[in-house]
Write a protein that holds these residues in place. Sequence first.
Motif, short mmCIF file in Angstrom:
data_model
loop_
_atom_site.label_atom_id
_atom_site.label_comp_id
_atom_site.label_asym_id
_atom_site.label_seq_id
_atom_site.Cartn_x
_atom_site.Cartn_y
_atom_site.Cartn_z
N PRO A 97 -2.05 -44.66 -8.47
CA PRO A 97 -1.50 -46.00 -8.68
C PRO A 97 -2.60 -47.00 -9.05
CG PRO A 97 -1.78 -45.59 -6.33
CD PRO A 97 -2.15 -44.30 -7.05
N PHE A 98 -2.18 -48.05 -9.75
CA PHE A 98 -3.11 -49.14 -10.08
C PHE A 98 -2.67 -50.39 -9.34
CE2 PHE A 98 -5.33 -46.69 -13.11
CZ PHE A 98 -4.41 -45.94 -13.83
N ALA A 99 -3.65 -51.10 -8.80
CA ALA A 99 -3.35 -52.40 -8.18
C ALA A 99 -3.02 -53.40 -9.28
CB ALA A 99 -4.56 -52.87 -7.38
N ARG A 100 -2.34 -54.47 -8.92
CA ARG A 100 -1.93 -55.48 -9.90
C ARG A 100 -3.13 -55.98 -10.70
NH1 ARG A 100 1.83 -60.01 -10.59
NH2 ARG A 100 1.03 -61.02 -12.47
N ARG A 122 4.86 -55.87 -7.06
CA ARG A 122 4.65 -54.47 -6.65
C ARG A 122 3.24 -54.28 -6.08
NH1 ARG A 122 7.42 -50.57 -11.28
NH2 ARG A 122 9.56 -51.29 -10.99
N SER A 123 3.14 -53.34 -5.15
CA SER A 123 1.81 -53.06 -4.58
C SER A 123 1.09 -52.00 -5.41
CB SER A 123 1.97 -52.55 -3.15
OG SER A 123 2.79 -51.38 -3.18
N ALA A 124 1.87 -51.32 -6.32
CA ALA A 124 1.26 -50.25 -7.12
C ALA A 124 1.97 -50.16 -8.47
CB ALA A 124 1.40 -48.91 -6.40
N TYR A 125 1.17 -49.94 -9.51
CA TYR A 125 1.72 -49.80 -10.86
C TYR A 125 1.39 -48.40 -11.36
CZ TYR A 125 2.57 -54.73 -10.52
OH TYR A 125 3.04 -55.94 -10.12
N PHE A 126 2.41 -47.71 -11.86
CA PHE A 126 2.23 -46.33 -12.32
C PHE A 126 2.28 -46.30 -13.84
CE2 PHE A 126 2.41 -45.41 -8.06
CZ PHE A 126 3.65 -45.59 -7.45
N ARG A 127 1.45 -45.49 -14.46
CA ARG A 127 1.40 -45.42 -15.94
C ARG A 127 1.34 -43.96 -16.37
NH1 ARG A 127 2.08 -49.93 -19.62
NH2 ARG A 127 3.81 -50.57 -18.30
N ALA A 128 2.52 -43.32 -16.46
CA ALA A 128 2.59 -41.88 -16.74
C ALA A 128 2.00 -41.52 -18.10
CB ALA A 128 4.05 -41.42 -16.65
#
Length: 313
Positions: free
Chosen positions: A203-206, A240-246
């Motif tokens: 995950p990526f932080a904001r 969001r606390s986490a950003y996902f980038r598939a």
Amino acid sequence: MSALIIDTDPGLDDAHALAMALTPSSKRPSVPVSAICTVAGNVGIDAVTGNARWLLGAFGDEASRPPVYRGAAGPLAGAVADAADVHGTDGLGDIPRWPVADIAEETLPAALALTDTARRRPGEITLVTLGPLTNIALALRLEPRLPRLLRRVVVMGGAVRGHGNLTLNAEFNIGADPVAADLVFANFPDVTLVTWEATINHPFAREEFDAFFRGESEAAVSLRRLVDNRYLTDPGYGRRSAYFRADPLAMAVALDPSVVTRVMHHRVYVGYGPGTLGHGLTAVDWRDTRSDRPAATIVEELDHDRLLELLRV
Ligand code: RIB
Ligand code: CA
């Protein structure tokens, strides 16, 4: 000289992955993109093809813009799935579109563009798939030598530990066309698989996420506007606390394999059973008891700090 063919269903995260491939950066290897192939997935084939053309018009360099080939309008078998609930009805967050260069699409279907390019450039093409695998399965049926003609295949897809996003245990790209996916895993040697679990395990932080689009490139400006629109239209998205980038993770692996820090090698099988929990399931031969298909390279872990460099456009 190697080149990429990108098979995609844009898609907000596809847009980011395309920007990585099409925007030069001192922090990211640059590989020519030979073709963009579209496939129905996040939204329908008209919308994803229009999105690919619009994105190329927004941030593709005029001198090196790859041709766009329209692909399959649905899976080889079963119902058509979409992810409009995630990507918006238009696939890019339903943002009012600003004027960009008008990029045409080619007349050749995507599967034929894939087989034709692979035949003309044996051993040179790295295929990166960011959507359902329908075009790849069709191309395989047209050109059985395709697995030997391609240099490498990187697939964003699968949920090898049952953590799905389309269903409880199926990831979208595989679950949207399980028959095509199983054909790919059964015939292409050493597919590099970047799974949904790998995605959510990175995950990526904001602050990290926003920093991807803070550059001055046309891609950064365009993607920033797409992301800002998401923050505006979906207030929860910004909290969001986490950003996902598939897809960007799969593109990172394709552009710089050294970002991968841990893998495992096992055969992968895909379940087919509309309406059942087995539909689109990616089952792994954990004990390596079978020998009826090649093993895949399943990406388990990536270098987070290197990802921060690779995903910045
Ligand atoms: O499961 C994630 C995948 O499904 C990504 O490729 C996203 O764009 C959607 O197609
Ligand atoms: Ca995608």
